[in-house]
Design a protein around this motif. Structure first.
Motif, mmCIF file in Angstrom:
data_model
loop_
_atom_site.group_PDB
_atom_site.id
_atom_site.type_symbol
_atom_site.label_atom_id
_atom_site.label_comp_id
_atom_site.label_asym_id
_atom_site.label_seq_id
_atom_site.Cartn_x
_atom_site.Cartn_y
_atom_site.Cartn_z
ATOM 1 N N GLY A 159 0.818 -1.204 0.000
ATOM 2 C CA GLY A 159 0.000 0.000 0.000
ATOM 3 C C GLY A 159 0.840 1.236 0.000
ATOM 4 N N LEU A 160 0.184 2.350 0.278
ATOM 5 C CA LEU A 160 0.843 3.656 0.326
ATOM 6 C C LEU A 160 1.100 4.014 1.788
ATOM 7 C CD1 LEU A 160 1.727 6.352 -0.983
ATOM 8 C CD2 LEU A 160 -0.673 7.093 -0.788
ATOM 9 N N VAL A 161 2.322 4.410 2.068
ATOM 10 C CA VAL A 161 2.689 4.771 3.437
ATOM 11 C C VAL A 161 3.624 5.973 3.390
ATOM 12 C CG1 VAL A 161 4.643 3.161 3.486
ATOM 13 C CG2 VAL A 161 3.562 3.856 5.636
ATOM 14 N N GLN A 162 3.581 6.783 4.422
ATOM 15 C CA GLN A 162 4.461 7.948 4.490
ATOM 16 C C GLN A 162 5.864 7.535 4.919
ATOM 17 O OE1 GLN A 162 2.617 10.847 7.076
ATOM 18 N NE2 GLN A 162 1.266 11.586 5.452
ATOM 19 N N SER A 188 5.317 2.222 8.659
ATOM 20 C CA SER A 188 5.516 0.768 8.676
ATOM 21 C C SER A 188 4.438 0.063 7.868
ATOM 22 C CB SER A 188 5.460 0.244 10.122
ATOM 23 O OG SER A 188 6.485 0.789 10.914
ATOM 24 N N LEU A 189 4.818 -1.098 7.368
ATOM 25 C CA LEU A 189 3.891 -2.015 6.710
ATOM 26 C C LEU A 189 4.313 -3.429 7.044
ATOM 27 C CD1 LEU A 189 3.403 -0.689 3.034
ATOM 28 C CD2 LEU A 189 1.652 -0.792 4.819
ATOM 29 N N ARG A 190 3.350 -4.331 7.032
ATOM 30 C CA ARG A 190 3.671 -5.750 7.167
ATOM 31 C C ARG A 190 3.140 -6.493 5.949
ATOM 32 N NH1 ARG A 190 1.905 -10.331 11.600
ATOM 33 N NH2 ARG A 190 -0.072 -10.160 10.456
ATOM 34 N N THR A 217 2.406 -19.134 6.378
ATOM 35 C CA THR A 217 2.571 -17.730 5.994
ATOM 36 C C THR A 217 3.919 -17.206 6.479
ATOM 37 O OG1 THR A 217 0.181 -17.368 6.095
ATOM 38 C CG2 THR A 217 1.577 -15.415 6.152
ATOM 39 N N VAL A 218 4.547 -16.438 5.610
ATOM 40 C CA VAL A 218 5.781 -15.731 5.933
ATOM 41 C C VAL A 218 5.480 -14.240 5.909
ATOM 42 C CG1 VAL A 218 8.130 -15.219 5.166
ATOM 43 C CG2 VAL A 218 7.250 -17.569 5.061
ATOM 44 N N TYR A 219 6.052 -13.535 6.864
ATOM 45 C CA TYR A 219 5.798 -12.101 6.996
ATOM 46 C C TYR A 219 7.080 -11.299 6.773
ATOM 47 C CZ TYR A 219 1.715 -13.993 9.374
ATOM 48 O OH TYR A 219 0.575 -14.701 9.688
ATOM 49 N N LEU A 220 6.907 -10.083 6.315
ATOM 50 C CA LEU A 220 8.005 -9.143 6.242
ATOM 51 C C LEU A 220 7.531 -7.847 6.897
ATOM 52 C CD1 LEU A 220 10.925 -8.778 5.162
ATOM 53 C CD2 LEU A 220 9.902 -7.582 3.209
ATOM 54 N N GLN A 221 8.008 -7.612 8.113
ATOM 55 C CA GLN A 221 7.692 -6.394 8.822
ATOM 56 C C GLN A 221 8.660 -5.311 8.386
ATOM 57 O OE1 GLN A 221 5.160 -5.669 11.119
ATOM 58 N NE2 GLN A 221 5.915 -3.570 10.926
ATOM 59 N N MET A 222 8.135 -4.234 7.861
ATOM 60 C CA MET A 222 8.965 -3.158 7.318
ATOM 61 C C MET A 222 8.735 -1.890 8.132
ATOM 62 S SD MET A 222 8.500 -3.876 3.237
ATOM 63 C CE MET A 222 6.848 -3.207 3.191
ATOM 64 N N ASN A 223 9.769 -1.437 8.801
ATOM 65 C CA ASN A 223 9.699 -0.224 9.616
ATOM 66 C C ASN A 223 10.624 0.849 9.041
ATOM 67 O OD1 ASN A 223 8.009 -1.624 11.431
ATOM 68 N ND2 ASN A 223 9.768 -2.331 12.637
ATOM 69 N N SER A 224 10.433 2.067 9.500
ATOM 70 C CA SER A 224 11.267 3.196 9.073
ATOM 71 C C SER A 224 11.391 3.252 7.557
ATOM 72 C CB SER A 224 12.662 3.097 9.709
ATOM 73 O OG SER A 224 12.582 3.048 11.116
ATOM 74 N N LEU A 225 10.265 3.144 6.897
ATOM 75 C CA LEU A 225 10.274 3.077 5.439
ATOM 76 C C LEU A 225 10.755 4.384 4.817
ATOM 77 C CD1 LEU A 225 7.049 0.996 4.979
ATOM 78 C CD2 LEU A 225 9.290 0.394 4.060
ATOM 79 N N LYS A 226 11.446 4.225 3.699
ATOM 80 C CA LYS A 226 12.023 5.351 2.966
ATOM 81 C C LYS A 226 11.446 5.374 1.552
ATOM 82 C CE LYS A 226 16.427 4.429 5.307
ATOM 83 N NZ LYS A 226 17.865 4.118 5.103
ATOM 84 N N PRO A 227 11.485 6.518 0.899
ATOM 85 C CA PRO A 227 10.994 6.571 -0.496
ATOM 86 C C PRO A 227 11.705 5.558 -1.399
ATOM 87 C CG PRO A 227 11.218 8.771 0.372
ATOM 88 C CD PRO A 227 11.792 7.854 1.408
ATOM 89 N N GLU A 228 12.958 5.285 -1.123
ATOM 90 C CA GLU A 228 13.690 4.323 -1.954
ATOM 91 C C GLU A 228 13.265 2.875 -1.726
ATOM 92 O OE1 GLU A 228 14.986 6.719 0.021
ATOM 93 O OE2 GLU A 228 16.848 6.028 0.983
ATOM 94 N N ILE A 230 9.494 -20.899 -7.464
ATOM 95 C CA ILE A 230 8.090 -20.482 -7.486
ATOM 96 C C ILE A 230 8.000 -19.057 -6.954
ATOM 97 C CG2 ILE A 230 5.751 -20.925 -6.645
ATOM 98 C CD1 ILE A 230 6.686 -23.064 -8.526
ATOM 99 N N TRP A 231 7.215 -18.229 -7.631
ATOM 100 C CA TRP A 231 7.095 -16.816 -7.286
ATOM 101 C C TRP A 231 5.636 -16.427 -7.118
ATOM 102 C CZ3 TRP A 231 11.254 -13.322 -6.931
ATOM 103 C CH2 TRP A 231 12.496 -13.867 -7.257
ATOM 104 N N GLY A 232 5.417 -15.456 -6.242
ATOM 105 C CA GLY A 232 4.101 -14.851 -6.139
ATOM 106 C C GLY A 232 3.924 -13.780 -7.193
ATOM 107 N N GLN A 233 2.751 -13.153 -7.177
ATOM 108 C CA GLN A 233 2.417 -12.162 -8.204
ATOM 109 C C GLN A 233 2.907 -10.766 -7.849
ATOM 110 O OE1 GLN A 233 0.411 -13.020 -5.816
ATOM 111 N NE2 GLN A 233 -0.444 -11.068 -5.099
ATOM 112 N N GLY A 234 3.283 -10.552 -6.599
ATOM 113 C CA GLY A 234 3.808 -9.269 -6.158
ATOM 114 C C GLY A 234 2.757 -8.367 -5.539
ATOM 115 N N THR A 235 3.226 -7.464 -4.688
ATOM 116 C CA THR A 235 2.371 -6.456 -4.077
ATOM 117 C C THR A 235 3.117 -5.129 -4.078
ATOM 118 O OG1 THR A 235 1.013 -5.932 -2.121
ATOM 119 C CG2 THR A 235 3.130 -6.971 -1.701
ATOM 120 N N GLN A 236 2.410 -4.068 -4.424
ATOM 121 C CA GLN A 236 3.045 -2.754 -4.573
ATOM 122 C C GLN A 236 3.185 -2.069 -3.222
ATOM 123 O OE1 GLN A 236 4.150 -0.971 -7.506
ATOM 124 N NE2 GLN A 236 4.975 0.414 -5.941
ATOM 125 N N VAL A 237 4.378 -1.556 -2.966
ATOM 126 C CA VAL A 237 4.637 -0.724 -1.795
ATOM 127 C C VAL A 237 5.107 0.636 -2.287
ATOM 128 C CG1 VAL A 237 6.103 -0.383 0.225
ATOM 129 C CG2 VAL A 237 5.184 -2.655 -0.282
#
Length: 126
Positions: free
Chosen positions: A10-13, A17-19, A78-89, A115-122
């Motif tokens: 999704g869209l985040v400032q 953070s996103l998970r 399920t596998v998770y990726l917790q993303m904190n302190s996100l940057k524009p890059e 095997i790959w998933g279809q992807g999700t936009q961040v």
């Protein structure tokens, strides 16, 4: 059917953070490692993290180390990726992928995964 499905993008400032979630079906996480990759427009696909099947060892690229955390719930497949302190890059399409071995030294190489998933936009933007 062997399948991976990502969600949680999704869209985040900046600084937020996103998970992300990677739901696996048709195979067991007990015997397969899962990697996370991302690809920004005009750039090559980058391997950023991996969690091993055998002992849940985690690997991180320098670009995300200290900000991202990979984890898994084998009961939920399920596998998770917790993303904190996100940057524009960090803006990219994020993919999960599986390999039938431990992450290993080449966990960042897309050629290690079958095997790959279809992807999700961040998108990280103010």
């Amino acid at each position: 059917q062997v399948q991976l499905v990502e969600s949680g993008g999704g869209l985040v400032q900046p600084g937020g953070s996103l998970r992300l979630s990677c739901a696996a079906s048709g195979f067991s996480l007990d015997y397969n490692s899962i990697g996370w990759f991302r690809q920004a427009p005009g750039k090559e696909r980058e391997g950023i993290s991996c969690i091993s099947s055998s002992d849940a060892s985690a690997y991180y690229a320098n670009s995300v180390k200290g900000r991202f955390t990979i984890s898994r719930d084998n009961a939920k497949s399920t596998v998770y990726l917790q993303m904190n302190s996100l940057k524009p890059e960090d803006t990219a399409v994020y993919y999960c992928a599986k390999k039938t071995s431990s992450c290993g030294s080449y966990y960042y190489s897309q050629y290690e995964y079958e095997i790959w998933g279809q992807g999700t936009q961040v998108t990280v933007s103010s």
